[in-house]
Motif scaffolding. Sequence first.
Motif, short mmCIF file in Angstrom:
data_model
loop_
_atom_site.label_atom_id
_atom_site.label_comp_id
_atom_site.label_asym_id
_atom_site.label_seq_id
_atom_site.Cartn_x
_atom_site.Cartn_y
_atom_site.Cartn_z
N LEU A 1 0.82 -1.21 0.00
CA LEU A 1 0.00 0.00 0.00
C LEU A 1 0.86 1.26 0.00
O LEU A 1 0.51 2.26 -0.65
CB LEU A 1 -0.94 -0.01 1.20
N TYR A 2 1.99 1.22 0.72
CA TYR A 2 2.91 2.36 0.66
C TYR A 2 3.39 2.57 -0.77
O TYR A 2 3.49 3.71 -1.26
CB TYR A 2 4.11 2.13 1.58
N GLY A 3 3.71 1.48 -1.43
CA GLY A 3 4.18 1.56 -2.81
C GLY A 3 3.13 2.12 -3.73
O GLY A 3 3.42 2.97 -4.59
N THR A 4 1.90 1.68 -3.57
CA THR A 4 0.82 2.19 -4.41
C THR A 4 0.60 3.68 -4.17
O THR A 4 0.37 4.45 -5.12
CB THR A 4 -0.50 1.43 -4.10
N ALA A 5 0.68 4.10 -2.92
CA ALA A 5 0.50 5.52 -2.60
C ALA A 5 1.58 6.38 -3.25
O ALA A 5 1.31 7.50 -3.71
CB ALA A 5 0.52 5.71 -1.08
N GLU A 6 2.81 5.86 -3.32
CA GLU A 6 3.89 6.61 -3.96
C GLU A 6 3.71 6.66 -5.48
O GLU A 6 3.98 7.68 -6.11
CB GLU A 6 5.23 5.96 -3.61
N GLN A 7 3.23 5.56 -6.04
CA GLN A 7 3.05 5.49 -7.49
C GLN A 7 1.81 6.24 -7.97
O GLN A 7 1.77 6.75 -9.09
CB GLN A 7 2.96 4.03 -7.92
N PRO B 1 -0.15 9.05 -6.30
CA PRO B 1 -0.43 10.00 -5.22
C PRO B 1 -1.82 10.61 -5.26
O PRO B 1 -2.42 10.89 -4.22
CB PRO B 1 0.66 11.06 -5.41
N GLY B 2 -2.35 10.82 -6.46
CA GLY B 2 -3.69 11.39 -6.56
C GLY B 2 -4.74 10.45 -6.01
O GLY B 2 -5.65 10.87 -5.27
N LEU B 3 -4.62 9.18 -6.34
CA LEU B 3 -5.55 8.17 -5.84
C LEU B 3 -5.43 8.03 -4.32
O LEU B 3 -6.43 7.89 -3.61
CB LEU B 3 -5.27 6.83 -6.51
N ALA B 4 -4.20 8.08 -3.83
CA ALA B 4 -3.97 7.98 -2.38
C ALA B 4 -4.57 9.17 -1.65
O ALA B 4 -5.16 9.02 -0.57
CB ALA B 4 -2.48 7.87 -2.10
N ASP C 1 -9.34 -1.88 -3.81
CA ASP C 1 -9.71 -0.56 -3.30
C ASP C 1 -8.73 -0.17 -2.19
O ASP C 1 -8.49 -0.96 -1.27
CB ASP C 1 -11.14 -0.61 -2.75
N LEU C 2 -8.20 1.03 -2.27
CA LEU C 2 -7.22 1.45 -1.26
C LEU C 2 -7.82 1.48 0.15
O LEU C 2 -7.09 1.35 1.14
CB LEU C 2 -6.65 2.83 -1.61
N LEU C 3 -9.12 1.65 0.23
CA LEU C 3 -9.75 1.71 1.55
C LEU C 3 -10.30 0.37 2.01
O LEU C 3 -11.02 0.30 3.00
CB LEU C 3 -10.86 2.77 1.55
N ALA C 4 -9.94 -0.70 1.31
CA ALA C 4 -10.36 -2.02 1.75
C ALA C 4 -9.85 -2.34 3.14
O ALA C 4 -10.48 -3.09 3.90
CB ALA C 4 -9.88 -3.08 0.75
N LEU C 5 -8.71 -1.77 3.50
CA LEU C 5 -8.13 -2.02 4.83
C LEU C 5 -9.01 -1.51 5.96
O LEU C 5 -8.86 -1.94 7.12
CB LEU C 5 -6.73 -1.42 4.93
#
Length: 214
Positions: free
Chosen positions: A63-69, A71-74, A139-143
């Motif tokens: 998830l950290y990696g996805t947020a870096e790749q 940023p708008g989605l994060a 989904d990033l908010l699945a967590l």
Amino acid sequence: MAGAREERHRFDLDGGTVSLDFVNTVSGMRGSTNPRDRLQVFADIVYWAEQVGLIDARKAARLYGTAEQKPGLAAEAHREAIRRREALHDVVLAAVDGRPTPGAALETVNDWIADALVRRRFRTIATGKFEAALEDDGDLLALLRPVALDAVELLEHEVSRGLVGVCEERLVGRCAWLFLDTTKNHSRRFCTMKECGNRAKQRRHYQRKRAAQR
């Protein structure tokens, strides 16, 4: 302002349930001059979720990696997570205070819960034995879906039975954390005796000392 991950902040998990611990990621008093939101960016949400055991280190790294790749989605996911957190806070606090439930906040909470419920799936763990699990659909908010499901129990049971309290330091504008009051006589007054309880005790001691000197 630096967030929890950057500061390597250790969250105090005094709410008694994961949904209240999520609400309590704001230190100080909401609406005052001294609130401190520990979840400044999406990575802070991931950091919190790993601390409370919702995800493991491997999932957090992804998830950290996805947020870096992305940023708008994060950033969008972060805004939505905070919106849901604040809605749950407002619904619970209104109940604790005996005020009418804020309709817009309850609608937000209901939508969040509904999203989590439709993601529940049963899987076989042994012949004739099953367990329910939440699917990870990317989904990033699945967590945070386990938090939504915990909120179901919180609202239906603990809140409705008057078992949720608010820290008494709220009276002096210092803390308004919410917590499950599981004491026998429902007499819990502070989110934690280590900090808020001791601070109140010291304040009373100081006030008595001043009164005796007059």
